[in-house]
Design a protein around this motif. Structure first.
Motif, PDB file in Angstrom:
ATOM      1  N   ALA A  82       0.933  -1.180  -0.059  1.00 47.26           N
ATOM      2  CA  ALA A  82      -0.050   0.077   0.089  1.00 47.26           C
ATOM      3  C   ALA A  82       0.843   1.109   0.073  1.00 47.26           C
ATOM      4  N   ALA A  83       2.097   1.259   0.557  1.00 46.74           N
ATOM      5  CA  ALA A  83       2.804   2.380   0.781  1.00 46.74           C
ATOM      6  C   ALA A  83       4.192   1.886   0.275  1.00 46.74           C
ATOM      7  N   PRO A  84       4.659   1.669  -0.852  1.00 48.11           N
ATOM      8  CA  PRO A  84       5.924   1.184  -1.177  1.00 48.11           C
ATOM      9  C   PRO A  84       7.054   2.182  -1.029  1.00 48.11           C
ATOM     10  N   ASP A  85       6.865   3.253  -1.089  1.00 51.63           N
ATOM     11  CA  ASP A  85       7.847   4.413  -1.018  1.00 51.63           C
ATOM     12  C   ASP A  85       7.725   4.925   0.460  1.00 51.63           C
ATOM     13  N   ALA A  86       7.282   4.272   1.261  1.00 54.57           N
ATOM     14  CA  ALA A  86       7.420   4.702   2.757  1.00 54.57           C
ATOM     15  C   ALA A  86       8.730   4.373   3.489  1.00 54.57           C
TER      16      ALA A  86
END
Length: 77
Positions: free
Chosen positions: A37-41
């Protein structure tokens, strides 16, 4: 989570609570959900480190720490 699945702090708080509650399987599942859901986090690496450390998987924890150390963000260096 349903209203803002890419907000990484929500995932981090959930996973932290699962780790502290001893439900490492749920934390592992949530970490996978966070990665999707938040691969760049960038805090995903810190959260992954904490989970690996809780499992006693020190080589994986070290790999997460290395990933955090390579981040260009000053807060993660």
């Amino acid at each position: 989570m349903e209203t803002s699945p890419s907000t990484s702090v929500l995932w981090t708080n959930l996973i932290e609570a699962q780790i502290l509650g001893g439900d490492l399987a749920a934390a592992e599942s949530s970490l996978a959900g966070m990665a999707q859901a938040a691969p760049d986090a960038r805090d995903r690496y810190v959260t992954g480190y904490r989970l690996a450390w809780a499992r006693g998987d020190y080589p994986t924890a070290a790999a997460y720490v290395d990933s955090v150390g390579q981040s260009p963000q000053p807060g993660f260096q």
